[in-house]
Design an enzyme around this catalytic site. Sequence first.
Site, PDB file in Angstrom:
ATOM      1  N   GLY A   8      29.359  25.676  33.137  1.00 50.91           N
ATOM      2  CA  GLY A   8      28.859  24.767  34.290  1.00 50.91           C
ATOM      3  C   GLY A   8      30.020  24.268  35.019  1.00 50.91           C
ATOM      4  N   GLY A  11      29.609  22.571  38.587  1.00 55.14           N
ATOM      5  CA  GLY A  11      29.274  21.176  38.952  1.00 55.14           C
ATOM      6  C   GLY A  11      30.137  20.161  39.539  1.00 55.14           C
ATOM      7  N   GLN A  12      29.954  18.809  39.451  1.00 54.83           N
ATOM      8  CA  GLN A  12      30.756  18.007  40.085  1.00 54.83           C
ATOM      9  C   GLN A  12      32.142  17.635  39.207  1.00 54.83           C
ATOM     10  OE1 GLN A  12      29.987  13.673  39.574  1.00 54.83           O
ATOM     11  NE2 GLN A  12      31.150  12.919  41.051  1.00 54.83           N
ATOM     12  N   ASP A  34      28.965  29.632  35.586  1.00 53.83           N
ATOM     13  CA  ASP A  34      27.872  28.802  35.939  1.00 53.83           C
ATOM     14  C   ASP A  34      26.807  29.871  36.129  1.00 53.83           C
ATOM     15  OD1 ASP A  34      26.018  26.747  36.874  1.00 53.83           O
ATOM     16  OD2 ASP A  34      28.071  25.750  37.686  1.00 53.83           O
ATOM     17  N   ILE A  35      25.379  29.183  36.441  1.00 54.02           N
ATOM     18  CA  ILE A  35      24.212  29.966  36.446  1.00 54.02           C
ATOM     19  C   ILE A  35      24.009  30.619  37.732  1.00 54.02           C
ATOM     20  CG2 ILE A  35      22.500  28.995  34.619  1.00 54.02           C
ATOM     21  CD1 ILE A  35      21.627  27.113  36.721  1.00 54.02           C
ATOM     22  N   ASP A  52      24.519  31.545  31.241  1.00 56.05           N
ATOM     23  CA  ASP A  52      23.318  30.486  31.224  1.00 56.05           C
ATOM     24  C   ASP A  52      23.691  29.911  30.035  1.00 56.05           C
ATOM     25  OD1 ASP A  52      21.024  29.149  30.595  1.00 56.05           O
ATOM     26  OD2 ASP A  52      19.540  30.671  30.930  1.00 56.05           O
ATOM     27  N   TYR A 142      18.258  11.756  28.975  1.00 56.13           N
ATOM     28  CA  TYR A 142      19.566  12.285  29.241  1.00 56.13           C
ATOM     29  C   TYR A 142      20.522  11.685  27.911  1.00 56.13           C
ATOM     30  CZ  TYR A 142      24.336  12.286  31.133  1.00 56.13           C
ATOM     31  OH  TYR A 142      25.787  12.532  31.572  1.00 56.13           O
ATOM     32  N   LYS A 146      22.852  12.800  24.555  1.00 52.75           N
ATOM     33  CA  LYS A 146      23.979  12.366  24.694  1.00 52.75           C
ATOM     34  C   LYS A 146      24.259  11.820  23.175  1.00 52.75           C
ATOM     35  CE  LYS A 146      25.705  14.544  28.341  1.00 52.75           C
ATOM     36  NZ  LYS A 146      26.548  15.810  27.849  1.00 52.75           N
ATOM     37  N   ILE A 172      31.221   9.188  37.795  1.00 54.23           N
ATOM     38  CA  ILE A 172      32.531   9.733  38.231  1.00 54.23           C
ATOM     39  C   ILE A 172      32.307   9.981  39.628  1.00 54.23           C
ATOM     40  CG2 ILE A 172      33.808  11.603  38.119  1.00 54.23           C
ATOM     41  CD1 ILE A 172      33.719  10.049  35.530  1.00 54.23           C
TER      42      ILE A 172
END
Length: 322
Positions: A8, A11-12, A34-35, A52, A142, A146, A172
């Site tokens: 991943g 991402g950000q 990443d995908i 993936d 979500y 977590k 973030i």
Amino acid sequence: MSKVLIIGAGGQIGSELTHKLREIHGNNNVIASDISFSNKDLVNSGLFEILDAKDYNAIKNCIEKYNIDTVYLMAAMLSATGEKHPMMAWDLNMNSLFHVLNLAKEGAIKKVFWPSSIAVFGPTTPSIQTPQHTIMEPTTVYGITKQVGERWCEYYHKQYGVDVRSLRYPGIISWKTMPGGGTTDYAVEIYHKAITDKSYECFLSEETELPMMFMDDAINATVNIMQAPSEAIKIRSAYNLAAISFTPKELAAAIKRFIPEFEINYNPDFRQKIADSWPKSIDDTSARTDWNWKHHYDLKAMTLEMLKQLKSKYDSEAEFSS
Ligand code: SER
């Protein structure tokens, strides 16, 4: 020498973490994945694999191919998108974690970083200076993934000796890569709109206070917890982590100090309910005590940096296209 895989990475947080880890470990020892190839900057600046996070064999093959010992699992579906696709969020967030934890249990890797979130808390949690150990009844998919993930991390550490480390990131804020699908994303969008439109329509109400952090602090926290000696990491679920808390109104006022003509209006949507279920501020004493966590950016310093960086980004894009 450590060999690192970031899942991943586009991402950000993953994108900036990748750059930092390349600085620390050297370009040839850090594999971003990443995908898709969509984050061009990342793909063109070092080793990159299409991966993936839901595919156990693909992760295993990548680990074997590069002799990886440490995995940062940054792929996840965040709170707002998760409410639209609950089963997809469950599938991605849980299966990716199990794949990586099981690879660590099997001895294929030595160390794991997996981010948790303030979303593990819910409306019954004390919302001011939320303690490390407290009521946790998350109401988003979500948040549920977590919270459950934290339990599994601790379980894998205790039962199988897996060296997994985790942080409950607040919202973030960063200027390089946009966040996607989160409830705290307003605090990034607002800076972009302040530069491009001098106005912003906020999807949260003006008094919605949430815990937030500038990206540089989040990256430092991540690197620091991973570099700390194993015995210093006393919490193997996830550490509370805090820097600043503010409302959209306070953020708008901080921006107005630099851009006086900036205007904000409020049009709360379904994300308001999510934000209302989360803490306003976080007590992160355990992180500060156990592995010396410190943040550096306050609201003013972050605002100055965000506006400076975004201004030059938009100016150079305009120059390039003209
Ligand atoms: N930034 C995340 C979200 O808003 C919280 O961890 O979903």
